[in-house]
Design a protein around this motif. Sequence first.
Motif, short mmCIF file in Angstrom:
data_model
loop_
_atom_site.label_atom_id
_atom_site.label_comp_id
_atom_site.label_asym_id
_atom_site.label_seq_id
_atom_site.Cartn_x
_atom_site.Cartn_y
_atom_site.Cartn_z
N HIS A 175 0.98 -1.17 0.15
CA HIS A 175 -0.15 -0.15 0.02
C HIS A 175 0.85 1.27 0.15
N HIS A 264 4.74 -0.23 0.00
CA HIS A 264 5.39 -1.04 0.96
C HIS A 264 4.34 -1.87 1.67
N SER A 266 4.23 -5.49 4.54
CA SER A 266 5.20 -6.54 5.43
C SER A 266 4.65 -7.93 5.32
N ARG A 275 6.40 -9.44 16.92
CA ARG A 275 7.17 -8.71 16.03
C ARG A 275 6.82 -6.89 16.29
O1 LIG Z 1 4.93 -2.78 10.49
C1 LIG Z 1 4.41 -3.39 9.75
O2 LIG Z 1 4.31 -4.56 9.64
C2 LIG Z 1 3.70 -2.43 8.49
C3 LIG Z 1 3.38 -1.11 8.79
C4 LIG Z 1 2.71 -0.47 7.72
O3 LIG Z 1 3.13 -0.51 6.61
C5 LIG Z 1 1.51 0.43 7.97
O4 LIG Z 1 1.06 0.28 9.21
O5 LIG Z 1 1.25 1.27 7.31
#
Ligand SMILES: O=C(O)CCC(=O)C(=O)O
Length: 338
Positions: A175, A264, A266, A275
Motif C-alpha cells: 500500500h 510497501h 510487510s 514482532r
Molecule cells: O509494521 C508493519 O508490519 C507494516 C506497517 C505499515 O506499513 C503500516 O501500518 O502502514
Amino acid sequence: MEQSRAAPRLQIVLGHLGRPSARDIVGHPTSGTISSASFHPQQFQYSLDNNVLTLEQRKFYEENGYLVIKNLVSDADIQRFRNEFEKICRKEVKPLGLTVMRDVTISKSEYAHGEKMITKVQDFQEDKELFRYCTLPEILKYVECFTGPNIMAMHTMLINKPPDAGKKTSRHPLHQDLHYFPFRPSDLIVCAWTAMEPINRNNGCLVVLPGTHRGSLKPHDYPKWEGGVNKMFHGIQDYEENTARVHLVMEKGDTVFFHPLLIHGSGRNKTQGFRKAISCHFASADCHYINVKGTSQENIEKEVTGLANKLYGLANTMDLKDIWMFRARLVKGERTNL
Ligand SMILES: O=C(O)CCC(=O)C(=O)O
C-alpha cells in the motif's frame, strides 16, 4: 472546518476517548561522502538541504523513497516504549484517544487477553511515554530533512505483529500510506519506523518497492485474499507484479524514513514471537488539508469517519479532516495549517 465547529467537537471526542533496480541498491547508506561532481542539487525534490544528510543519503532517498539509519534509537528508549505498551495491554493505563487493534484471527483464538491480543495501538498522542518517540531529537533531526523546521506528528502506531495463525492475516498488503492522509503536499510528509527488535523475513520485515514514491497515488481496497484481512488494511489493487522489491532487514533501533507514496507492506510472521515496531508519520505544519470526496480516497474516508462517528456517537458530524485535526500534534517549530 471552521474553528468554531472544531472546538466543541474536540472536547466531545477527547471527553469520550478513555508507508533503479532493487538488485543494484547497495545496502542502506548511512554515512560516507560521494563526489559532488555527479550531483545537481537543484534536482532534489524529496529532501531539503539542511546539512544533516550526506549527499549519498540524499541521493538514495531521492531515487528510492526511503532511507535506513542504523542504530538511531537507544535500547533504553525502546525498553520504555515496550514497558508502556505492556502496561496498555494490561489495562494499567488507558491513554485518551488510543485505538487498539486486534488480528481478525486472534479474537477467536486461545489468547484471552494481554499483549497477545493486541496487534497494534494507534493514536498514542496523549500517551506521554509512547509519544516521546515522536519528540526524540535523533528522530526529528532526520524528519526535518524532509518536512522542514515546522513539524507535526500526525499518525502514531506501535505495531505488535502476531505469530501468523496459519491464515496469513499477519501480512500487511502492499500500500501507499498517502491513501489514508487528507493532507498535502506528499513530499512534505515522511514516516519514521523503528525496529524494536531484530526484524527479518522470518518475523515479517517491511518490504518496499524502491522508486515508487515517484508515481501517483493508486486506488486501494481490501485485498481479495483467502483467510481474512485486518480492518483498514487496504492494499493496492493493480501494482506492477514485476517491480523489484527490497526486504528491509533491520536491527533493534534501526529506523527507516520513507515517503508516503512509497509502495510497501510487510510479510507474514512465521515465528512464535510478537514482532514490534514503533512509528510516526510526520508532516510539515505548512501542509494543508484536502477534500477527498470524488477521489480514490473516498472509500477510506467513509470507513474511518463511519467508525469514529459510531465509536463516539457523533451522528455523522465528524469528517476526515476533523479526525486528523484531533490527532495532529506540533513537535517542533510553529503550528500553521494542520
Ligand atoms: O509494521 C508493519 O508490519 C507494516 C506497517 C505499515 O506499513 C503500516 O501500518 O502502514
